[in-house]
Design an enzyme around this catalytic site. Sequence first.
Site, PDB file in Angstrom:
ATOM      1  N   ASP A   1       0.729   3.375   4.320  1.00 34.26           N
ATOM      2  CA  ASP A   1      -0.310   4.149   3.636  1.00 34.26           C
ATOM      3  C   ASP A   1      -1.340   4.682   4.621  1.00 34.26           C
ATOM      4  OD1 ASP A   1      -1.258   1.606   4.210  1.00 34.26           O
ATOM      5  OD2 ASP A   1      -1.952   1.161   2.179  1.00 34.26           O
TER       6      ASP A   1
ATOM      7  N   LEU B   1       1.254  -1.231  12.538  1.00 32.21           N
ATOM      8  CA  LEU B   1       2.361  -0.417  13.062  1.00 32.21           C
ATOM      9  C   LEU B   1       2.869  -0.960  14.388  1.00 32.21           C
ATOM     10  CD1 LEU B   1       1.887   3.402  12.399  1.00 32.21           C
ATOM     11  CD2 LEU B   1       3.295   1.727  11.197  1.00 32.21           C
TER      12      LEU B   1
ATOM     13  N   GLY C   1      -4.199  -0.106  14.020  1.00 33.65           N
ATOM     14  CA  GLY C   1      -2.891   0.068  14.637  1.00 33.65           C
ATOM     15  C   GLY C   1      -2.109  -1.226  14.756  1.00 33.65           C
TER      16      GLY C   1
ATOM     17  N   LYS D   1      -6.949   6.917  10.519  1.00 34.84           N
ATOM     18  CA  LYS D   1      -8.358   6.752  10.910  1.00 34.84           C
ATOM     19  C   LYS D   1      -8.397   6.565  12.424  1.00 34.84           C
ATOM     20  CE  LYS D   1      -9.436   3.377   7.681  1.00 34.84           C
ATOM     21  NZ  LYS D   1     -10.333   2.434   6.955  1.00 34.84           N
TER      22      LYS D   1
ATOM     23  N   ASP E   1      -4.986   2.265  10.769  1.00 35.81           N
ATOM     24  CA  ASP E   1      -6.383   1.900  11.017  1.00 35.81           C
ATOM     25  C   ASP E   1      -6.513   1.369  12.451  1.00 35.81           C
ATOM     26  OD1 ASP E   1      -9.081   1.362  10.279  1.00 35.81           O
ATOM     27  OD2 ASP E   1      -8.580  -0.636   9.583  1.00 35.81           O
TER      28      ASP E   1
ATOM     29  N   GLY F   1       0.768  -1.248   0.000  1.00 33.11           N
ATOM     30  CA  GLY F   1       0.000   0.000   0.000  1.00 33.11           C
ATOM     31  C   GLY F   1       0.793   1.289   0.000  1.00 33.11           C
TER      32      GLY F   1
HETATM   33  P1  5GP Z   1      -4.178  -1.652  10.717  1.00 30.34           P
HETATM   34  O1  5GP Z   1      -3.191  -2.758  10.957  1.00 30.34           O
HETATM   35  O2  5GP Z   1      -3.777  -0.321  11.298  1.00 30.34           O
HETATM   36  O3  5GP Z   1      -5.589  -2.047  11.100  1.00 30.34           O
HETATM   37  O4  5GP Z   1      -4.313  -1.481   9.170  1.00 30.34           O
HETATM   38  C1  5GP Z   1      -3.295  -1.013   8.426  1.00 30.34           C
HETATM   39  C2  5GP Z   1      -3.352  -1.639   7.067  1.00 30.34           C
HETATM   40  O5  5GP Z   1      -4.681  -1.981   6.678  1.00 30.34           O
HETATM   41  C3  5GP Z   1      -2.842  -0.653   6.055  1.00 30.34           C
HETATM   42  O6  5GP Z   1      -1.492  -0.910   5.786  1.00 30.34           O
HETATM   43  C4  5GP Z   1      -3.715  -0.928   4.850  1.00 30.34           C
HETATM   44  O7  5GP Z   1      -3.056  -1.867   4.023  1.00 30.34           O
HETATM   45  C5  5GP Z   1      -4.964  -1.562   5.367  1.00 30.34           C
HETATM   46  N1  5GP Z   1      -6.085  -0.599   5.413  1.00 30.34           N
HETATM   47  C6  5GP Z   1      -6.642  -0.055   6.500  1.00 30.34           C
HETATM   48  N2  5GP Z   1      -7.644   0.779   6.188  1.00 30.34           N
HETATM   49  C7  5GP Z   1      -7.732   0.756   4.846  1.00 30.34           C
HETATM   50  C8  5GP Z   1      -8.575   1.447   3.899  1.00 30.34           C
HETATM   51  O8  5GP Z   1      -9.463   2.249   4.219  1.00 30.34           O
HETATM   52  N3  5GP Z   1      -8.349   1.171   2.584  1.00 30.34           N
HETATM   53  C9  5GP Z   1      -7.386   0.293   2.171  1.00 30.34           C
HETATM   54  N4  5GP Z   1      -7.262   0.107   0.849  1.00 30.34           N
HETATM   55  N5  5GP Z   1      -6.571  -0.354   3.035  1.00 30.34           N
HETATM   56  C10 5GP Z   1      -6.731  -0.117   4.354  1.00 30.34           C
HETATM   57 MG    MG Z   2      -0.886  -2.027   4.132  1.00 29.74          MG
END
Ligand code: 5GP
Ligand code: MG
Length: 180
Positions: free
Chosen positions: A102, A110, A107, A133, A105, A43
């Site tokens: 990118d 990260l 977390g 977000k 969300d 991403g």
């Molecule tokens: P987390 O681990 O913080 O929940 O999510 C991070 C990853 O989820 C990001 O690297 C991304 O690849 C994916 N992601 C989270 N939200 C979105 C979104 O709204 N659109 C897309 N395309 N990918 C998302």
């Molecule tokens: Mg990603």
Amino acid sequence: MRKFSIVPMFTEMQIAQRVDQVADDIAKDFKGQDLIMIGLLTGSFIFLADLMRAIHAHGLILQVDFMTVSSYGAATESSGIVKMLKDIHINVRDRPVLLVDDILDSGRTLQYTTTELLKKGPSLIKTCVLLDKPERRIMPVHADYVGFEVPDTFVVGYGLDYDGRYREVPAISRVEFHEE
Ligand code: 5GP
Ligand code: MG
């Protein structure tokens, strides 16, 4: 697949302006340091490519490497389990690292990647995401540099995909799902 429409959020120009501002902040904060940028594939690849050239334009030299961790797959909701698919090759010991993704969300991504990177002994880890977000956070993580905050919606474009598509679109849009 559910019916959906694509609703524009950030134009190519708005993104370019914001990327330049973030790059300026990063170049100032890491002035004189031997920075390593680590992009999370897939991403972040477009954001990272623009960001590193903007950082260069603001006078900082750097090195880059990539890490791949498992993410959403074909769905728009994360499984909750993060796995390492491809580790970095560069030696980050005693060097400052900027981890770039990118979007932040839940977390989980990260949280997992910073924990893995810390084991390699960098002097410092800072994080940078194009989109944040905050409403969706599950893990207690934040990004040090954020392009734009967005509400709890699914976004695509500028590297972000929906089922593998829309990554090449220069603008960022949200996906609006319709009830059948
Ligand atoms: P987390 O681990 O913080 O929940 O999510 C991070 C990853 O989820 C990001 O690297 C991304 O690849 C994916 N992601 C989270 N939200 C979105 C979104 O709204 N659109 C897309 N395309 N990918 C998302
Ligand atoms: Mg990603």
